[in-house]
Design an enzyme around this catalytic site. Structure first.
Site, PDB file in Angstrom:
ATOM      1  N   SER A  65       0.775  -1.181  -0.084  1.00 40.04           N
ATOM      2  CA  SER A  65       0.109  -0.023   0.076  1.00 40.04           C
ATOM      3  C   SER A  65       0.792   1.227   0.239  1.00 40.04           C
ATOM      4  O   SER A  65       0.329   2.181   0.001  1.00 40.04           O
ATOM      5  CB  SER A  65      -1.021  -0.238   1.278  1.00 40.04           C
ATOM      6  OG  SER A  65      -2.078  -0.694   0.961  1.00 40.04           O
ATOM      7  N   LYS A  68       0.204   3.378  -2.851  1.00 40.30           N
ATOM      8  CA  LYS A  68      -0.845   4.618  -3.108  1.00 40.30           C
ATOM      9  C   LYS A  68      -0.330   5.901  -3.058  1.00 40.30           C
ATOM     10  O   LYS A  68      -1.220   6.844  -3.524  1.00 40.30           O
ATOM     11  CB  LYS A  68      -1.750   4.140  -1.761  1.00 40.30           C
ATOM     12  CG  LYS A  68      -2.494   2.745  -1.888  1.00 40.30           C
ATOM     13  CD  LYS A  68      -3.295   2.442  -0.580  1.00 40.30           C
ATOM     14  CE  LYS A  68      -3.679   0.997  -0.831  1.00 40.30           C
ATOM     15  NZ  LYS A  68      -4.303   0.533   0.638  1.00 40.30           N
ATOM     16  N   TYR A 190      -4.109  -2.644  -9.808  1.00 41.54           N
ATOM     17  CA  TYR A 190      -4.186  -2.600  -8.437  1.00 41.54           C
ATOM     18  C   TYR A 190      -3.209  -3.572  -7.986  1.00 41.54           C
ATOM     19  O   TYR A 190      -2.327  -3.223  -7.079  1.00 41.54           O
ATOM     20  CB  TYR A 190      -5.496  -2.385  -7.758  1.00 41.54           C
ATOM     21  CG  TYR A 190      -5.263  -2.319  -6.611  1.00 41.54           C
ATOM     22  CD1 TYR A 190      -5.004  -1.021  -5.809  1.00 41.54           C
ATOM     23  CD2 TYR A 190      -5.758  -3.460  -5.676  1.00 41.54           C
ATOM     24  CE1 TYR A 190      -4.950  -0.884  -4.383  1.00 41.54           C
ATOM     25  CE2 TYR A 190      -5.677  -3.246  -4.005  1.00 41.54           C
ATOM     26  CZ  TYR A 190      -5.215  -1.940  -3.547  1.00 41.54           C
ATOM     27  OH  TYR A 190      -5.073  -1.910  -2.144  1.00 41.54           O
ATOM     28  N   TYR A 241      -3.910   3.823   8.330  1.00 41.37           N
ATOM     29  CA  TYR A 241      -5.396   3.052   8.516  1.00 41.37           C
ATOM     30  C   TYR A 241      -6.039   3.805   9.633  1.00 41.37           C
ATOM     31  O   TYR A 241      -5.766   4.686  10.094  1.00 41.37           O
ATOM     32  CB  TYR A 241      -5.096   1.578   8.592  1.00 41.37           C
ATOM     33  CG  TYR A 241      -4.617   1.343   7.043  1.00 41.37           C
ATOM     34  CD1 TYR A 241      -4.984   1.631   5.925  1.00 41.37           C
ATOM     35  CD2 TYR A 241      -3.338   0.287   7.240  1.00 41.37           C
ATOM     36  CE1 TYR A 241      -4.351   1.066   4.828  1.00 41.37           C
ATOM     37  CE2 TYR A 241      -2.774   0.204   5.859  1.00 41.37           C
ATOM     38  CZ  TYR A 241      -3.135   0.629   4.826  1.00 41.37           C
ATOM     39  OH  TYR A 241      -2.519  -0.003   3.587  1.00 41.37           O
ATOM     40  N   VAL A 259       1.662  -3.566   4.056  1.00 41.32           N
ATOM     41  CA  VAL A 259       1.513  -4.959   4.737  1.00 41.32           C
ATOM     42  C   VAL A 259       2.791  -5.665   4.468  1.00 41.32           C
ATOM     43  O   VAL A 259       2.992  -6.663   5.116  1.00 41.32           O
ATOM     44  CB  VAL A 259       0.360  -5.668   4.774  1.00 41.32           C
ATOM     45  CG1 VAL A 259      -0.999  -5.001   5.112  1.00 41.32           C
ATOM     46  CG2 VAL A 259       0.010  -5.880   3.057  1.00 41.32           C
TER      47      VAL A 259
END
Length: 305
Positions: A65, A68, A190, A241, A259
């Site tokens: 992630s 992103k 993705y 998060y 992660v």
């Protein structure tokens, strides 16, 4: 004043020692389950991309992630504020793959770092470029100065086989009219973007445009100063998060975790940090990386607060 990094890294490493081996690697993605939880790396890149580090800072890992940050920047560079009509700028207060929140808010994700928000950003980048994953890879190669940055097909295929929840999120977004491209295409790009493999040195360099207020490594402008500020702000409230408040309290920097165990953090106007340790806490953030960044900002006094 530039610190004595050799001494500083020794202190950070000592702080991390007690948490190494704790937590759990991301075994819900089988290709990541083989990671050694005792690994730890840390890197600092200054505004000129001069980089130093310690531990396993040159060992590649799956950025997941953290990607992103870069897809968001590439879309903002073209679309500007228009993107914020499709995705919010608020903390999620919920797990990064929550369905309930997305359905309740009619397909407008809370921010671009929860999975649903990242799918919308990838969808837009796919529309803008025709090949979102390659556009991202070439950008990261240029900013990191490492032409070997590439995808890990084993990780991408593992995520495609086991990414049922992301697939369901994408279908819900499509059902609510929030995607422009076919679900299968958005998911493919993705999953591949998340499979990119980099090390702490590469990531610290690649994210430097956020420390330089929107300027790329070659000093061309990617984002306006205001856009860079907004990306950093959204990282602060959503980059780790539903633990973003705790992370801001401990570390005091905008950051984005993945992660795969990496966390990139920004000190605007000064430098970029990347810490890595594969073992995660219950929120999906690296125990070692959070501890290292906490120690670094405490020892240096460098934070945005």
């Amino acid at each position: 004043m530039v610190p004595d990094y050799e001494v500083l890294f020794e202190q950070v490493t000592r702080a991390v020692g007690p948490v190494l081996g704790g937590g759990q690697v991301a075994d819900y993605i089988p290709a990541l389950a083989r990671a050694d939880p005792a690994r730890f790396g840390f890197a600092v890149a200054d505004l000129a991309t001069c980089t130093c580090g310690t531990g396993d800072w040159k060992v590649p890992f799956s950025i997941q992630s953290i990607s992103k940050i870069f897809t968001l920047a590439l879309v903002l560079a073209v679309d500007g504020d228009a993107l914020w009509n499709r995705v919010g700028k608020e903390p999620s207060g919920a797990p990064f793959n929550s369905f309930a929140q997305l359905e309740r808010e009619r397909g407008i994700p809370r921010n671009p770092f929860v999975n649903a928000g990242a799918l919308i950003v990838t969808d837009r980048l796919l529309t803008l470029t025709g090949d979102a994953r390659t556009a991202l890879r070439e950008f990261l190669r240029a900013e990191s100065g490492n032409q070997d940055v590439d995808f890990d097909a084993r990780v991408a295929e593992s995520e495609q086989r086991h990414g049922h929840r992301n697939s369901a999120l994408a279908h819900l977004l499509a059902d609510l009219g929030r995607l422009d491209n076919p679900v299968e295409a958005v998911l493919e790009h993705y999953f591949w973007q998340c499979s990119l493999t980099m090390n702490c040195r590469d990531l610290a360099r690649a994210a430097g445009f956020l420390a330089r207020h929107g300027l790329r490594a070659d000093h061309s402008r990617l984002l306006t100063r205001s856009e860079a500020k907004r990306v950093n702000a959204v990282m602060l409230i959503g980059g780790t998060y539903d633990a973003a408040g705790e992370f801001a309290h401990r570390v005091g920097l905008p950051a984005k975790s993945g992660v795969g165990g990496g966390i990139v953090a920004i000190i605007p106007g000064r430098c970029t940090l990347c810490a890595w340790g594969p073992a995660l806490d219950g929120h999906g953030n690296s125990l070692a990386a959070v501890t290292a960044l906490d120690a670094f900002t405490t020892l240096t006094g460098w934070s945005i607060f």
